[in-house]
Structures are given as C-alpha cells and as structure tokens.
Scaffold this motif. Structure first.
Motif, mmCIF file in Angstrom:
data_model
loop_
_atom_site.group_PDB
_atom_site.id
_atom_site.type_symbol
_atom_site.label_atom_id
_atom_site.label_comp_id
_atom_site.label_asym_id
_atom_site.label_seq_id
_atom_site.Cartn_x
_atom_site.Cartn_y
_atom_site.Cartn_z
ATOM 1 N N CYS A 1 0.780 -1.055 -0.164
ATOM 2 C CA CYS A 1 0.345 -0.567 0.151
ATOM 3 C C CYS A 1 1.217 1.002 0.205
ATOM 4 O O CYS A 1 1.599 0.937 0.638
ATOM 5 N N HIS B 1 0.121 4.102 0.434
ATOM 6 C CA HIS B 1 0.084 5.275 1.834
ATOM 7 C C HIS B 1 0.393 4.477 3.543
ATOM 8 O O HIS B 1 1.408 4.969 4.127
ATOM 9 N N VAL C 1 1.093 -1.435 4.037
ATOM 10 C CA VAL C 1 0.981 -3.197 4.458
ATOM 11 C C VAL C 1 1.137 -3.860 3.093
ATOM 12 O O VAL C 1 1.067 -2.884 1.993
HETATM 13 ZN ZN LIG Z 1 -3.478 0.806 3.540
#
Ligand SMILES: [Zn+2]
Length: 82
Positions: free
Chosen positions: A50, A52, A55
């Motif tokens: 991810c 952001h 993960v």
């Molecule tokens: Zn995320």
C-alpha cells in the motif's frame, strides 16, 4: 496359536490403514497433476505494498490509484486527496 495368527492379521491391517492414511495426509499441491498445467499460466499470488500505509496485500485485492496501489479506497483517497 489362533490368537497369534489373529494378532498378526490385526497388525498387518493396522499397517495397511496407516500407510493409506499417511498417503492421503500429504500436503496438497505437491502431487496434483490436475493443477500443474494451470499453475503455469496462473501466476502465484503476487504481493503489493500500500502506497499510503505500507501494508502488504495480494495484488488482486489492491485498490489501484493514480499514484500507485492501496490496501483500501480510504487510503487511496487519503493519499491522493481525491
Ligand atoms: Zn493502506
């Protein structure tokens, strides 16, 4: 004498059952000729990160955004401000 023969027969039977059980309990995927053809075309689960929160998740579950891949639409919106 009959008891001894019975015992031997019983032991042989237990041995046969154990052999068949251990053959069955082998982990699937090692000896499955049905799937071997499919696995060549189908890539093994690819993991992506991810953009952001960082993960790791399977690629097919990832949300694709303009700036990369995300674990959820919330993180895509938070990262891209859309
Ligand atoms: Zn995320």
């Amino acid at each position: 004498m009959k008891a001894l023969l019975f015992l031997l027969a019983l032991l042989a039977l237990i041995g046969l059952i154990r052999a068949s059980l251990s053959r069955r309990s082998k982990p699937p995927g090692t000896a499955t000729p049905v799937n071997s053809g499919r696995q060549r075309t189908e890539q093994p689960q690819r993991m992506v990160q991810c953009a952001h929160c960082g993960v790791h998740l399977p690629e097919r579950e990832a949300v694709t955004g303009r700036l990369g891949l995300y674990c959820s639409t919330e993180h895509r919106q938070a990262h891209e401000g859309a």
